[in-house]
Design an enzyme around this catalytic site. Structure first.
Site, short mmCIF file in Angstrom:
data_model
loop_
_atom_site.label_atom_id
_atom_site.label_comp_id
_atom_site.label_asym_id
_atom_site.label_seq_id
_atom_site.Cartn_x
_atom_site.Cartn_y
_atom_site.Cartn_z
N GLY A 68 0.81 -1.21 0.00
CA GLY A 68 0.00 0.00 0.00
C GLY A 68 0.85 1.27 0.00
N TYR A 113 -14.43 3.37 10.80
CA TYR A 113 -13.00 3.22 10.50
C TYR A 113 -12.16 3.64 11.70
CZ TYR A 113 -8.35 4.65 9.12
OH TYR A 113 -6.99 4.83 9.11
N LYS A 154 -9.52 1.60 14.71
CA LYS A 154 -8.18 1.97 15.21
C LYS A 154 -8.19 2.10 16.73
CE LYS A 154 -6.19 2.24 11.21
NZ LYS A 154 -5.29 1.18 10.78
N THR A 188 -7.28 10.01 13.53
CA THR A 188 -8.72 9.88 13.53
C THR A 188 -9.25 9.39 14.89
OG1 THR A 188 -10.48 9.18 12.03
CG2 THR A 188 -8.93 7.51 12.65
N SER A 211 -4.08 6.18 13.85
CA SER A 211 -4.44 7.37 13.06
C SER A 211 -4.87 8.48 13.99
CB SER A 211 -5.61 7.00 12.14
OG SER A 211 -6.15 8.15 11.55
N ASP A 228 -4.28 -12.98 2.65
CA ASP A 228 -5.20 -12.15 3.43
C ASP A 228 -4.95 -12.43 4.91
OD1 ASP A 228 -7.68 -11.30 4.77
OD2 ASP A 228 -8.38 -10.98 2.72
N LEU A 260 -7.85 15.05 0.11
CA LEU A 260 -7.59 16.31 -0.59
C LEU A 260 -6.44 16.22 -1.61
CD1 LEU A 260 -8.22 19.35 -0.81
CD2 LEU A 260 -6.45 19.72 0.93
N PHE A 308 -1.06 11.79 11.08
CA PHE A 308 -1.96 12.89 10.75
C PHE A 308 -2.33 12.77 9.25
CE2 PHE A 308 -3.01 15.37 14.50
CZ PHE A 308 -2.45 14.50 15.41
N ASP A 350 -16.26 16.57 9.58
CA ASP A 350 -14.95 17.23 9.47
C ASP A 350 -14.72 18.22 10.62
OD1 ASP A 350 -14.01 16.00 7.24
OD2 ASP A 350 -14.22 17.73 5.90
P1 NAD Z 1 -3.39 1.41 1.69
O1 NAD Z 1 -4.79 0.99 1.45
O2 NAD Z 1 -2.63 2.01 0.56
O3 NAD Z 1 -2.54 0.18 2.27
C1 NAD Z 1 -3.14 -0.81 3.08
C2 NAD Z 1 -2.74 -2.15 2.49
O4 NAD Z 1 -3.33 -3.19 3.28
C3 NAD Z 1 -3.27 -2.34 1.06
O5 NAD Z 1 -2.20 -2.75 0.23
C4 NAD Z 1 -4.33 -3.43 1.20
O6 NAD Z 1 -4.40 -4.23 0.04
C5 NAD Z 1 -3.83 -4.19 2.41
N1 NAD Z 1 -4.87 -4.92 3.15
C6 NAD Z 1 -6.06 -4.46 3.61
N2 NAD Z 1 -6.72 -5.44 4.25
C7 NAD Z 1 -5.92 -6.55 4.22
C8 NAD Z 1 -6.05 -7.87 4.70
N3 NAD Z 1 -7.15 -8.29 5.34
N4 NAD Z 1 -5.05 -8.74 4.48
C9 NAD Z 1 -3.93 -8.36 3.81
N5 NAD Z 1 -3.76 -7.10 3.32
C10 NAD Z 1 -4.75 -6.22 3.52
O7 NAD Z 1 -3.40 2.40 2.93
P2 NAD Z 1 -2.26 3.34 3.50
O8 NAD Z 1 -2.65 4.73 3.22
O9 NAD Z 1 -0.93 2.85 3.08
O10 NAD Z 1 -2.47 3.10 5.05
C11 NAD Z 1 -1.73 2.13 5.76
C12 NAD Z 1 -2.26 2.06 7.18
O11 NAD Z 1 -2.16 3.35 7.76
C13 NAD Z 1 -3.72 1.66 7.28
O12 NAD Z 1 -3.88 0.85 8.41
C14 NAD Z 1 -4.43 2.98 7.47
O13 NAD Z 1 -5.64 2.83 8.18
C15 NAD Z 1 -3.41 3.76 8.28
N6 NAD Z 1 -3.54 5.22 8.12
C16 NAD Z 1 -3.55 5.78 6.87
C17 NAD Z 1 -3.70 7.15 6.73
C18 NAD Z 1 -3.77 7.80 5.36
O14 NAD Z 1 -4.29 8.92 5.28
N7 NAD Z 1 -3.26 7.17 4.31
C19 NAD Z 1 -3.79 7.96 7.87
C20 NAD Z 1 -3.75 7.36 9.12
C21 NAD Z 1 -3.63 5.98 9.23
C1 WQD Z 2 -8.38 17.30 4.33
C2 WQD Z 2 -9.07 18.66 4.24
C3 WQD Z 2 -11.45 18.47 3.98
C4 WQD Z 2 -11.28 16.58 0.03
C5 WQD Z 2 -8.78 11.68 6.45
C6 WQD Z 2 -9.36 10.65 7.38
C7 WQD Z 2 -8.39 10.34 8.48
C8 WQD Z 2 -7.00 9.98 7.94
C9 WQD Z 2 -6.52 10.96 6.93
C10 WQD Z 2 -6.77 7.60 7.85
C11 WQD Z 2 -10.37 18.73 5.03
C12 WQD Z 2 -10.83 19.09 2.75
C13 WQD Z 2 -10.95 17.16 1.23
C14 WQD Z 2 -11.95 17.35 -0.96
C15 WQD Z 2 -11.88 19.26 0.52
N1 WQD Z 2 -7.01 8.71 7.29
N2 WQD Z 2 -11.24 18.49 1.47
N3 WQD Z 2 -12.20 18.67 -0.67
O1 WQD Z 2 -10.49 14.32 6.47
O2 WQD Z 2 -8.39 15.32 7.47
O3 WQD Z 2 -8.54 12.90 7.17
O4 WQD Z 2 -7.53 11.19 5.93
O5 WQD Z 2 -6.61 7.36 9.03
O6 WQD Z 2 -8.96 9.30 9.20
O7 WQD Z 2 -10.57 11.15 7.92
O8 WQD Z 2 -8.30 14.30 5.18
O9 WQD Z 2 -7.66 14.71 2.86
O10 WQD Z 2 -10.04 13.98 3.35
O11 WQD Z 2 -9.30 16.27 4.01
O12 WQD Z 2 -12.13 20.43 0.74
O13 WQD Z 2 -12.29 16.87 -2.05
O14 WQD Z 2 -9.45 18.87 2.87
O15 WQD Z 2 -12.69 19.06 4.28
O16 WQD Z 2 -10.48 20.02 5.54
P1 WQD Z 2 -9.04 14.29 6.63
P2 WQD Z 2 -8.82 14.75 3.77
#
Ligand code: NAD
Ligand code: WQD
Length: 360
Positions: A10, A148, A152, A126, A124, A58, A199, A177, A294
């Protein structure tokens, strides 16, 4: 001794694999490729000049995952695998709870069985819910507002209980973040399915001409310009934070939570301007209603990660935008190739929420 990286194909996982391989770690990846492509790992190999084992398994498949533990000497685990789309989690809560929680149960059971007790978990920001009390420190109330985020929050609690049951565990909870950006090579980056929810990928797809115009959710927040403010962090900085967390779990027992952010907040309009400057492209936008759930403003207190992990984010907003743009313009359709010959096939890769719900 290897580091097992779940979800390593990912977005954040692939960048972390690069950093792990660069400093000489042996890496084993497990992913079901539900939200990723094998091409990302092929490119990790191209960037680093290193090879590593990848299993198409998986986490819910206990037998398949046990093979990974029995065939490798795993020393520690970085657990990224999970579903992460907030809106989807509201529509399919059972799917999210099942995938994220059961996947973690199966993983931890096997870690226990094989005596692997060092874990870095992707949590996260979140988990803090929609608080506007900034900067947010790790001891702020935990109050996730969607399924979601609750996965976490619940996993954090389960991992704390696991440690209470056996003090041999060493667990780091990393609360990210807003990760954005891409590797400076332009070879790996974020590849969302369909229309992006977040975003930065939305902005970059407008800039590259795949989407017409950005909807800015709300213009009347009590922020510097009325648009939402977030703590955007470069994914490579984030990946490096995992290396520090991994060092931490080698040396210290217990469960420790850390915010990974920059400690700075940027508004949506500031992000649009920064992206236009980095790309030389116009990003059209229109203001629309606020998005439900939000917060107006969210940024991290990063002092704990600095003091205890010795980690600070080094890359600023310009680099985040430049690197996102390089990835987007070099890969307008994301990862298009796949490399079936490189992987173990243990388990059918699921293709949609509907498939999951029918077959399970
Ligand atoms: P991503 O979806 O790109 O990567 C997650 C990977 O996990 C994917 O490759 C998916 O195929 C794999 N996966 C999901 N369920 C699975 C399962 N049951 N078995 C095996 N593989 C599985 O997401 P990411 O953005 O790289 O995020 C990685 C982690 O960080 C996630 O746990 C996500 O919740 C957390 N996170 C992401 C963000 C963000 O904004 N990207 C923010 C905070 C936390
Ligand atoms: C950022 C800002 C929107 C899209 C999310 C998840 C959080 C974490 C990170 C995993 C906000 C604004 C967004 C758009 C916009 N993921 N926006 N137009 O909501 O802070 O966090 O991703 O853990 O759990 O909730 O990120 O990138 O969606 O939004 O105006 O089309 O951009 O309102 O102010 P967010 P985001």
């Amino acid at each position: 001794m290897a580091v097992l990286v779940t979800g390593g194909a990912g977005y954040i996982g692939s960048h972390t694999c690069v950093e792990l391989l660069n400093v000489g770690h042996e890496v084993v990846v497990v992913d079901n490729f539900f939200n990723s492509k094998l091409e990302s790992l092929k490119r990790v190999s191209d960037i680093t000049g290193k090879t590593f084992k990848t299993y198409n398994v998986d986490l819910l498949n206990q037998e398949g995952l046990e093979r990974v533990f029995s065939e490798n000497t795993i020393e520690s685990v970085i657990h990224f695998a999970g579903l992460k789309a907030v809106g989807e989690s509201v529509s399919f809560p059972l799917w999210y709870y099942h995938n994220n929680l059961t996947g973690t149960f199966v993983l931890c059971e096997l870690m226990k069985k094989y005596g692997v007790k060092k874990l870095v978990f992707s949590s996260s920001a979140t988990v803090y819910g929609s608080t506007d009390q900034v900067p947010i420190s790790e001891d702020a109330p935990i109050a996730a507002v969607n399924p979601y985020g609750k996965t976490k929050q619940i996993i954090e609690e389960i991992l704390r209980d696991l440690y209470i049951s056996d003090e041999g565990w060493s667990i780091t909870l990393l609360r990210y973040f807003n990760p954005i950006g891409a590797h400076e090579s332009g070879l790996i980056g974020e590849d969302p399915n369909g229309i992006p929810n977040n975003l930065m990928p939305y902005i970059s797809q407008v800039a590259v001409g795949k989407l017409q115009s950005l909807n800015i959710f709300g213009s009347d927040y009590s922020t510097k310009d009325g648009t939402g403010v977030r703590d955007y962090i470069h994914v490579v900085d984030l990946a490096k934070g995992h290396l520090k967390a991994l060092e931490k779990v080698q040396s210290l027992k217990g469960v420790n939570a850390y915010n990974l952010g920059t400690g700075k907040g940027y508004s949506v309009l500031e992000m649009v301007k920064a992206f236009e400057a980095a790309s030389g492209k116009k990003v059209s936008y229109a203001f629309t209603d606020r998005r439900l759930g939000d917060a107006a403003i969210c940024f991290a207190d990063v002092s704990k990660a600095k003091n205890e992990l010795g980690w600070v984010a080094a890359k600023g907003i310009n680099e985040m935008c430049q690197d996102t743009w390089r990835w987007q313009k070099n890969n307008p359709d994301g990862y298009v190739k796949n490399h079936d010959n490189l992987i173990e096939h243990d388990f059918p890769v699921r293709t949609s929420a509907a498939d999951f719900l029918v077959s399970n």
